[in-house]
Design an enzyme around this catalytic site. Structure first.
Site, mmCIF file in Angstrom:
data_model
loop_
_atom_site.group_PDB
_atom_site.id
_atom_site.type_symbol
_atom_site.label_atom_id
_atom_site.label_comp_id
_atom_site.label_asym_id
_atom_site.label_seq_id
_atom_site.Cartn_x
_atom_site.Cartn_y
_atom_site.Cartn_z
ATOM 1 N N LYS A 13 0.576 -1.485 0.040
ATOM 2 C CA LYS A 13 0.099 0.140 0.025
ATOM 3 C C LYS A 13 0.875 1.534 0.285
ATOM 4 C CE LYS A 13 -2.647 -1.105 3.753
ATOM 5 N NZ LYS A 13 -1.507 -2.595 3.885
ATOM 6 N N ARG A 86 -9.936 0.412 8.830
ATOM 7 C CA ARG A 86 -9.724 -0.740 8.783
ATOM 8 C C ARG A 86 -10.542 -1.811 9.200
ATOM 9 N NH1 ARG A 86 -4.050 -0.102 8.559
ATOM 10 N NH2 ARG A 86 -2.690 -1.414 9.049
ATOM 11 N N ARG A 125 11.415 -5.894 4.873
ATOM 12 C CA ARG A 125 11.624 -4.829 5.163
ATOM 13 C C ARG A 125 12.341 -3.471 5.640
ATOM 14 N NH1 ARG A 125 5.952 -2.004 5.330
ATOM 15 N NH2 ARG A 125 5.718 -3.473 7.166
ATOM 16 N N ARG A 158 10.840 -2.311 11.747
ATOM 17 C CA ARG A 158 10.122 -1.721 12.515
ATOM 18 C C ARG A 158 9.482 -2.640 13.264
ATOM 19 N NH1 ARG A 158 4.787 -0.025 8.472
ATOM 20 N NH2 ARG A 158 4.242 -1.160 10.121
ATOM 21 N N ARG A 169 -0.442 -9.461 12.823
ATOM 22 C CA ARG A 169 -1.072 -8.514 12.174
ATOM 23 C C ARG A 169 -2.138 -9.344 11.439
ATOM 24 N NH1 ARG A 169 3.602 -5.267 10.681
ATOM 25 N NH2 ARG A 169 1.726 -3.721 9.743
#
Ligand code: AP5
Length: 216
Positions: A13, A86, A125, A158, A169
């Site tokens: 996203k 969400r 990431r 992160r 998640r």
């Protein structure tokens, strides 16, 4: 143009939003980025959000709705909502805020990726804590390993990209967020379904082609 970008964590996203806003001159409103900025600034909202974010759960709806309604008011012209709404309660809150502002959503972009692909994306990431640029150790490497291309300094992983949090998640996404697409389908908004399990540039090409034809 006013857009909503939906998809599981790690669907791409943020990566695609940066390209969409560049192409159409829109403002990128990412609920996750705003929350991380609040946390870094040590605000009340940031402190309240911390434990939810660290565990991979969702920050309470009322906090998110007022935060995003405030951000939308400040954005001049068009925007892309990234990571919001969400839950169905957030979608209803957004509806009220849009009505109040006399605005409508032009399209909902739904990035679709299987869970198996997500884990590798998220654990690989690396983000720049200063400028927010996002890289991947395999799929989108910085020019110099571990360093931001914009000379900001070292990239970081992160906290919520660690394997155990990623699993939570994904669970949260399937339990609370996946239904949001159905909410917009029922409401009659155009939904652009994108196979996001393709190379980054190919996903961008498909998204921009669909948005271009929507504009026409
Ligand atoms: P948030 O920051 O919004 O996290 P998220 O939705 O889980 O999304 P991500 O940022 O992890 O992934 P992305 O889809 O943007 O993927 P990216 O482009 O970076 O939210 C964090 C937390 O804040 C939540 O868990 C929650 O606690 C809270 N929160 C936020 N909004 C909330 C709300 N509305 N309500 C309640 N709580 C909220 O890509 C991922 C990686 O993959 C990158 O390394 C990238 O380079 C790579 N990549 C991207 N696309 C591809 C591709 N096509 N092929 C290969 N690699 C790719």
């Amino acid at each position: 143009m006013k857009l909503i970008l939906l998809g599981p964590p790690g669907a791409g996203k943020g990566t695609q939003c940066k390209r969409i806003v560049e192409r159409y001159g829109l403002v990128h409103l990412s609920s996750g980025d705003i929350l991380r900025a609040e946390r870094a600034a040590g605000t009340e909202l940031g402190k309240k959000a911390q434990s939810f974010m660290d565990s991979g759960g969702l920050v309470p709806d009322d906090l998110i709705i007022s935060m995003m309604a405030g951000a939308m008011t400040k954005a001049k012209g068009g925007y892309v909502l990234d990571g919001f709404p969400r839950t169905v309660v957030q979608a209803e809150g957004l509806e009220k805020a849009l009505k109040k502002a006399g605005q409508t959503i032009d399209a909902v972009v739904d990035l679709q990726v299987d869970d198996a692909v997500i884990s590798a994306r998220m654990t690989g990431r690396r983000s720049c804590p200063k400028c927010g640029a996002v890289y991947h150790v395999e799929n989108l490497k910085p020019k110099k390993a571990g360093q931001c291309d914009k000379n900001c300094g070292a990239l970081v992983q992160r906290e919520d990209d660690k394997l155990e949090v990623v699993a939570n998640r994904l669970k949260t996404y399937h339990q609370q967020t996946a239904v949001v697409v159905g909410y917009y389908q029922k409401a009659g908004n155009p939904i652009l379904r994108i196979n996001a399990d393709q190379p980054i540039d190919q996903v961008t090409k498909t998204v921009l082609e669909k948005l271009d034809s929507l504009k026409k």
